[in-house]
Design an enzyme around this catalytic site. Structure first.
Site, PDB file in Angstrom:
ATOM      1  N   ARG A   1      18.493 -14.462  10.818  1.00 29.91           N
ATOM      2  CA  ARG A   1      18.586 -13.847   9.483  1.00 29.91           C
ATOM      3  C   ARG A   1      19.702 -14.525   8.677  1.00 29.91           C
ATOM      4  O   ARG A   1      19.623 -14.632   7.457  1.00 29.91           O
ATOM      5  CB  ARG A   1      18.801 -12.337   9.564  1.00 29.91           C
ATOM      6  CG  ARG A   1      20.106 -11.933  10.210  1.00 29.91           C
ATOM      7  CD  ARG A   1      20.330 -10.425  10.202  1.00 29.91           C
ATOM      8  NE  ARG A   1      21.458 -10.076  11.044  1.00 29.91           N
ATOM      9  CZ  ARG A   1      22.301  -9.092  10.785  1.00 29.91           C
ATOM     10  NH1 ARG A   1      22.149  -8.347   9.719  1.00 29.91           N
ATOM     11  NH2 ARG A   1      23.290  -8.841  11.620  1.00 29.91           N
TER      12      ARG A   1
ATOM     13  N   HIS B   1     -20.006  12.260  -6.887  1.00 31.12           N
ATOM     14  CA  HIS B   1     -18.961  11.278  -6.547  1.00 31.12           C
ATOM     15  C   HIS B   1     -19.488   9.983  -5.914  1.00 31.12           C
ATOM     16  O   HIS B   1     -19.256   8.902  -6.431  1.00 31.12           O
ATOM     17  CB  HIS B   1     -17.927  11.925  -5.608  1.00 31.12           C
ATOM     18  CG  HIS B   1     -17.090  10.921  -4.893  1.00 31.12           C
ATOM     19  ND1 HIS B   1     -15.960  10.380  -5.450  1.00 31.12           N
ATOM     20  CD2 HIS B   1     -17.242  10.326  -3.683  1.00 31.12           C
ATOM     21  CE1 HIS B   1     -15.455   9.485  -4.613  1.00 31.12           C
ATOM     22  NE2 HIS B   1     -16.200   9.440  -3.531  1.00 31.12           N
TER      23      HIS B   1
ATOM     24  N   PHE C   1       9.436  -1.695  10.273  1.00 31.42           N
ATOM     25  CA  PHE C   1       8.940  -0.942   9.123  1.00 31.42           C
ATOM     26  C   PHE C   1       7.816  -1.666   8.380  1.00 31.42           C
ATOM     27  O   PHE C   1       7.395  -1.226   7.311  1.00 31.42           O
ATOM     28  CB  PHE C   1      10.094  -0.561   8.199  1.00 31.42           C
ATOM     29  CG  PHE C   1      11.164   0.218   8.913  1.00 31.42           C
ATOM     30  CD1 PHE C   1      10.833   1.132   9.910  1.00 31.42           C
ATOM     31  CD2 PHE C   1      12.506   0.020   8.641  1.00 31.42           C
ATOM     32  CE1 PHE C   1      11.801   1.835  10.611  1.00 31.42           C
ATOM     33  CE2 PHE C   1      13.487   0.719   9.329  1.00 31.42           C
ATOM     34  CZ  PHE C   1      13.139   1.633  10.322  1.00 31.42           C
TER      35      PHE C   1
ATOM     36  N   ILE D   1     -12.076  16.358  -9.128  1.00 33.64           N
ATOM     37  CA  ILE D   1     -13.066  16.346  -8.037  1.00 33.64           C
ATOM     38  C   ILE D   1     -12.776  15.173  -7.109  1.00 33.64           C
ATOM     39  O   ILE D   1     -12.477  14.065  -7.566  1.00 33.64           O
ATOM     40  CB  ILE D   1     -14.504  16.191  -8.600  1.00 33.64           C
ATOM     41  CG1 ILE D   1     -14.920  17.420  -9.418  1.00 33.64           C
ATOM     42  CG2 ILE D   1     -15.525  15.924  -7.483  1.00 33.64           C
ATOM     43  CD1 ILE D   1     -15.160  18.698  -8.624  1.00 33.64           C
TER      44      ILE D   1
ATOM     45  N   HIS E   1     -13.574   2.427  -5.780  1.00 31.80           N
ATOM     46  CA  HIS E   1     -14.931   2.899  -5.465  1.00 31.80           C
ATOM     47  C   HIS E   1     -15.794   2.987  -6.726  1.00 31.80           C
ATOM     48  O   HIS E   1     -17.007   2.926  -6.652  1.00 31.80           O
ATOM     49  CB  HIS E   1     -14.893   4.248  -4.722  1.00 31.80           C
ATOM     50  CG  HIS E   1     -14.255   5.353  -5.518  1.00 31.80           C
ATOM     51  ND1 HIS E   1     -12.895   5.550  -5.544  1.00 31.80           N
ATOM     52  CD2 HIS E   1     -14.782   6.318  -6.305  1.00 31.80           C
ATOM     53  CE1 HIS E   1     -12.613   6.590  -6.321  1.00 31.80           C
ATOM     54  NE2 HIS E   1     -13.745   7.074  -6.793  1.00 31.80           N
TER      55      HIS E   1
ATOM     56  N   HIS F   1      13.734   1.724  16.209  1.00 32.63           N
ATOM     57  CA  HIS F   1      13.906   0.563  15.334  1.00 32.63           C
ATOM     58  C   HIS F   1      13.494  -0.749  16.001  1.00 32.63           C
ATOM     59  O   HIS F   1      13.489  -1.783  15.352  1.00 32.63           O
ATOM     60  CB  HIS F   1      15.369   0.452  14.896  1.00 32.63           C
ATOM     61  CG  HIS F   1      15.753   1.431  13.832  1.00 32.63           C
ATOM     62  ND1 HIS F   1      15.423   2.763  13.903  1.00 32.63           N
ATOM     63  CD2 HIS F   1      16.437   1.272  12.666  1.00 32.63           C
ATOM     64  CE1 HIS F   1      15.890   3.382  12.837  1.00 32.63           C
ATOM     65  NE2 HIS F   1      16.504   2.494  12.069  1.00 32.63           N
TER      66      HIS F   1
ATOM     67  N   GLY G   1      -9.660  -0.458  -3.574  1.00 36.70           N
ATOM     68  CA  GLY G   1     -10.562   0.288  -2.701  1.00 36.70           C
ATOM     69  C   GLY G   1      -9.734   1.252  -1.872  1.00 36.70           C
ATOM     70  O   GLY G   1      -9.956   2.460  -1.919  1.00 36.70           O
TER      71      GLY G   1
ATOM     72  N   ASP H   1      20.480   0.494  17.810  1.00 36.32           N
ATOM     73  CA  ASP H   1      19.652   1.411  17.010  1.00 36.32           C
ATOM     74  C   ASP H   1      18.500   2.000  17.829  1.00 36.32           C
ATOM     75  O   ASP H   1      17.893   3.003  17.437  1.00 36.32           O
ATOM     76  CB  ASP H   1      19.106   0.722  15.754  1.00 36.32           C
ATOM     77  CG  ASP H   1      20.055   0.856  14.568  1.00 36.32           C
ATOM     78  OD1 ASP H   1      20.956   1.717  14.631  1.00 36.32           O
ATOM     79  OD2 ASP H   1      19.889   0.101  13.595  1.00 36.32           O
TER      80      ASP H   1
ATOM     81  N   GLU I   1       9.103   0.649   1.275  1.00 36.31           N
ATOM     82  CA  GLU I   1       8.507  -0.561   1.854  1.00 36.31           C
ATOM     83  C   GLU I   1       7.082  -0.779   1.357  1.00 36.31           C
ATOM     84  O   GLU I   1       6.667  -1.906   1.078  1.00 36.31           O
ATOM     85  CB  GLU I   1       8.502  -0.465   3.394  1.00 36.31           C
ATOM     86  CG  GLU I   1       9.875  -0.356   4.037  1.00 36.31           C
ATOM     87  CD  GLU I   1      10.444   1.053   4.029  1.00 36.31           C
ATOM     88  OE1 GLU I   1       9.724   2.009   3.645  1.00 36.31           O
ATOM     89  OE2 GLU I   1      11.622   1.219   4.404  1.00 36.31           O
TER      90      GLU I   1
ATOM     91  N   HIS J   1     -20.915   4.663  -6.041  1.00 34.16           N
ATOM     92  CA  HIS J   1     -20.270   5.819  -6.658  1.00 34.16           C
ATOM     93  C   HIS J   1     -20.577   5.873  -8.148  1.00 34.16           C
ATOM     94  O   HIS J   1     -19.915   5.216  -8.941  1.00 34.16           O
ATOM     95  CB  HIS J   1     -18.759   5.732  -6.441  1.00 34.16           C
ATOM     96  CG  HIS J   1     -18.370   5.704  -4.999  1.00 34.16           C
ATOM     97  ND1 HIS J   1     -18.533   4.591  -4.204  1.00 34.16           N
ATOM     98  CD2 HIS J   1     -17.835   6.660  -4.202  1.00 34.16           C
ATOM     99  CE1 HIS J   1     -18.117   4.861  -2.988  1.00 34.16           C
ATOM    100  NE2 HIS J   1     -17.685   6.105  -2.950  1.00 34.16           N
TER     101      HIS J   1
HETATM  102  C1  LIG Z   1      -6.645   5.067   1.288  1.00 38.94           C
HETATM  103  C2  LIG Z   1      -8.032   5.601   1.117  1.00 38.94           C
HETATM  104  N1  LIG Z   1      -8.381   6.725   1.768  1.00 38.94           N
HETATM  105  C3  LIG Z   1      -9.642   7.189   1.674  1.00 38.94           C
HETATM  106  C4  LIG Z   1     -10.562   6.537   0.931  1.00 38.94           C
HETATM  107  C5  LIG Z   1     -12.010   7.028   0.892  1.00 38.94           C
HETATM  108  N2  LIG Z   1     -12.279   7.600  -0.437  1.00 38.94           N
HETATM  109  C6  LIG Z   1     -12.925   6.899  -1.361  1.00 38.94           C
HETATM  110  S1  LIG Z   1     -13.050   7.736  -2.812  1.00 38.94           S
HETATM  111  C7  LIG Z   1     -12.241   9.073  -2.157  1.00 38.94           C
HETATM  112  C8  LIG Z   1     -11.925  10.305  -2.952  1.00 38.94           C
HETATM  113  C9  LIG Z   1     -12.067  10.070  -4.328  1.00 38.94           C
HETATM  114  O1  LIG Z   1     -11.699  11.133  -5.125  1.00 38.94           O
HETATM  115  P1  LIG Z   1     -11.144  10.745  -6.522  1.00 38.94           P
HETATM  116  O2  LIG Z   1     -10.019   9.804  -6.327  1.00 38.94           O
HETATM  117  O3  LIG Z   1     -10.868  11.962  -7.270  1.00 38.94           O
HETATM  118  O4  LIG Z   1     -12.313   9.910  -7.179  1.00 38.94           O
HETATM  119  P2  LIG Z   1     -13.594  10.503  -7.932  1.00 38.94           P
HETATM  120  O5  LIG Z   1     -14.152  11.600  -7.075  1.00 38.94           O
HETATM  121  O6  LIG Z   1     -13.098  10.996  -9.211  1.00 38.94           O
HETATM  122  O7  LIG Z   1     -14.541   9.355  -8.047  1.00 38.94           O
HETATM  123  C10 LIG Z   1     -11.897   8.838  -0.853  1.00 38.94           C
HETATM  124  C11 LIG Z   1     -11.217   9.826   0.015  1.00 38.94           C
HETATM  125  C12 LIG Z   1     -10.154   5.380   0.264  1.00 38.94           C
HETATM  126  N3  LIG Z   1     -10.986   4.666  -0.479  1.00 38.94           N
HETATM  127  N4  LIG Z   1      -8.884   4.958   0.349  1.00 38.94           N
END
Ligand SMILES: Cc1ncc(C[n+]2csc(CCOP(=O)(O)OP(=O)(O)O)c2C)c(N)n1
Length: 661
Positions: free
Chosen positions: A354, A259, A435, A187, A68, A471, A117, A467, A409, A28
């Protein structure tokens, strides 16, 4: 330092990120290119760190929540002179065994504070880091602990639900040393964030008790001024930095094409021309590299001053600080738990696990009063994990060691990771076992990172009763056992609870779930050897009289059922043994010889667990008898449910008799 120096330094990040992604043909580039100015200002003017000592306890933490954009972090680690992060590592971006994996991994690369990530996790983890800083500073004083936690978040981080839990907690706790820099580029992968989002993040953070402002994230003076303001705030701060994703790329800047893919030769060339970066791949001008290296050693003086200050602490305080940061448990812990087991053997307790856990916690809190850090997601009275001696943590009582997380949680589990990674505490958090679904993404990261956190998960089966099925966990044990490096203990009585707590607290390279009942259980154990048998995951609780025809395996509340069935079978002259299995996956991980000795070779093998069968075949075989749940539970008193679902001694006996013909 002039702004020309600064843009040259930011361009070094951009150049390395573009080249590394290009070479790997994956990754990226957009975020590092857009956020390079923010990172440059932060690392060269504000972040307190020493590249030569990346684990210095009083360093500022930097979390790249948008994992990323990992090349941003790797470029900085290289440029600032982290010893292992060589240019060669940058060239090996995303390759097997390199220190530059796709997303930052703290257990793999020195200088990375936490694994990120899965979007949202870094932000929520950093709240735990800032919480730990506040608590530790209150205890040891500013001389020893006085640092900031900086987080770089992206749009995706702020869209994820866990971010709401995290910012609500940080605002409520007034974690004023938490500073979030938002790479506000509008973006994401699918295109402009306007496709799916119209939240005003500044208003959102303000409403959660933060200081928040909007700036031009490409203007280094504006960034510096905003961070300086944030440092003075008595609230956590959000700085929404308007940036351009892929800054400098001739046609892709500002679009989702920047991206997450290599720019390609032409776009890369154009970007370098536009930014004034050498076309030579991975080249950084000497003067720029020198300026970065100077930034990497900027903190040497601060670190030395800290070391000098630490020598003024009393020996006792200094030793305690060091021990705590190493996650080493005090010698008094083993003694206290031994005494606790002795008292249980003298006065057996027929109570819910518990409740027995609560009395273990009282014993632990006596010897680890400031280190044992418990909390609950609004089920304190049900989870029973608050020590009698514990004082609530709040913004005004930072020495309190019980945390009310509210109904959060996921935020709680992520904060636990941050607390552990920061160091100084043995953190645990509690809710109902069901949960864990809400906490699972952070629990998975705990297992991946190897954080030694403990989850106190009560109401562990249909045994919770009225419950009902919403639950009553049925698949959760199997689901948690499936996570590599997750330890799942489901103790059967007060002695096992004590042993499992001890194993959990001494496990500092991975998380442990303690699975506890709502309903009372008899104390089955009549001895407690110094080395807990639970450490192998399972052990023979009741031996057969003569050669065993039947082995009964059970965990938690079903061990009493196995013991009762054993009696009934023995009365019929059927030699039966009972194996208590507090940790199925730990049993399966034993060396073959020990595993086989514990499992034995009785011709009839029965597993009893008020949960789904998944996983038990490894012990009883695909044709083994399973007494447990085959679907969801129901709403009724617990006793009726065990009968209704056929999880009883009688059902076990008749299943065995059928097998024996
Ligand atoms: C929980 C999760 N869902 C999906 C992704 C896949 N993913 C990686 S980057 C991204 C979108 C990124 O957009 P943004 O946060 O605006 O980052 P930018 O484009 O500015 O680099 C997604 C959906 C991920 N890494 N984590």
């Amino acid at each position: 330092m002039t702004s020309i120096d600064h843009s040259g330094m930011a361009n070094a990040i951009r150049g390395l990120a573009m080249d590394a992604v290009e070479k790997a043909n994956s990754g990226h580039p957009g975020l590092p290119m857009g956020a390079a100015d923010i990172a440059t200002v932060l690392f060269t003017q504000f972040l307190k760190f020493d590249a030569a000592e990346p684990n210095w306890p009083d360093r500022d933490r930097f979390v790249l929540s948008a994992g990323h954009g990992s090349m941003l972090l790797y470029a900085i680690l290289y440029l600032t002179g982290h010893q292992e992060m060589t240019l060669d590592q940058i060239k090996q971006f995303r390759q097997l065994g390199s220190l530059t994996p796709g997303h930052p991994e703290n257990f793999h690369t020195r200088g990375v504070e936490t694994t990120t990530g899965p979007l949202g996790q870094g932000l929520a983890t950093s709240v735990g880091m800032a919480l730990a800083e506040k608590m530790l500073a209150a205890e040891f004083g500013k001389k020893a602990v006085d640092h900031h936690t900086y987080v770089l978040v992206s749009d995706g981080d702020l869209m994820e639900g866990v971010s709401q839990e995290a910012i609500a907690l940080a605002g409520h706790w007034k974690l004023h040393k938490l500073i979030v820099l938002y790479d506000d580029n509008g973006i994401s992968i699918d295109g402009p964030t306007a496709l799916s989002d119209s939240v005003d993040q500044v208003k959102r953070f303000k409403s959660a008790g933060w200081q928040a402002e909007r700036i031009d994230g490409q203007d280094q003076a504006a960034i510096a001024a905003a961070i300086a303001r944030a440092q003075k705030s008595n609230k956590p701060s959000l700085i929404a930095c308007k940036t351009t994703i892929g800054y400098g790329a001739p046609t892709r800047a500002g679009t989702n094409k920047a991206h997450g893919e290599a720019l390609g030769a032409a776009e890369l060339k154009g970007a370098k021309e536009k930014l004034g970066i050498s076309p030579q791949p991975f080249s950084v001008p000497d003067d720029v590299l020198k300026a970065w290296r100077d930034a990497g050693s900027r903190g040497v003086g601060a670190r030395q001053q800290w070391e000098a200050r630490m020598t003024t602490l009393s020996n006792r305080k200094r030793a305690e600080f060091d021990r705590r940061l190493r996650h080493q448990r005090p010698a008094a812990l083993a003694k206290a738990l031994k005494a606790h087991r002795k008292s249980l053997l003298e006065t057996p307790q027929n109570i819910a696990t518990r409740k027995s856990s609560e009395s273990v916690i009282d014993a632990i809190a006596t010897v680890m009063p400031m280190e044992f850090l418990a909390g609950s997601a609004d089920l304190t009275g049900s989870n029973n994990n608050k020590a009698k001696s514990a004082v609530n943590f709040s913004a005004k009582t930072p020495k309190g060691r019980f945390v009310h997380y509210g109904i959060r949680e996921h935020g709680m589990a992520a904060a636990l990771n941050g607390i552990f990674l920061h160091g100084g505490f043995a953190p645990n958090g509690a809710t109902f076992l069901c949960f864990t679904d809400y906490a699972r993404p952070a629990m998975r990261l705990a297992a991946l990172m190897g954080t030694g956190v403990v989850y106190v998960m009560t109401h562990d089966s249909i045994g919770l009763g009225e419950d009902g099925p919403t639950h009553q966990p049925v698949e959760h044990l199997a689901a948690l056992r499936a996570i590599p490096n997750m330890r799942v203990f489901r103790p059967c009585d007060a002695i096992e609870v004590t042993e499992c707590w001890e194993l959990a607290l001494n496990r500092i390279d991975g998380p442990t779930v303690l699975v506890l009942t709502r309903q009372n259980l008899p104390q089955l154990r009549t001895s407690a050897p110094p080395e807990s048998p639970c450490r192998h995951g399972a052990y023979e609780l009741v031996a057969a009289q003569g050669e065993a025809k039947v082995s009964l395996f059970a965990s938690g509340s079903e061990v009493q059922i196995a013991v009762e069935a054993q009696k009934q079978l023995a009365e019929r002259g059927i030699a039966t043994r009972v194996v208590s299995v507090p940790a199925l996956e730990l049993l399966l991980a034993q060396p073959a010889e020990r595993r086989q000795a514990i499992i034995g070779n009785a011709p009839v093998k029965v597993a009893i667990e008020a949960a789904v069968r998944f996983g038990w075949d490894a012990v009883i075989g695909p044709d083994g008898e399973f007494i447990g749940m085959h679907g969801f539970g129901a709403s009724a008193p617990a006793k009726d449910l065990f009968k209704h679902f056929g999880i009883t001694a009688e059902a076990t006996v008749s299943a065995v008799l059928k097998r024996l013909g």
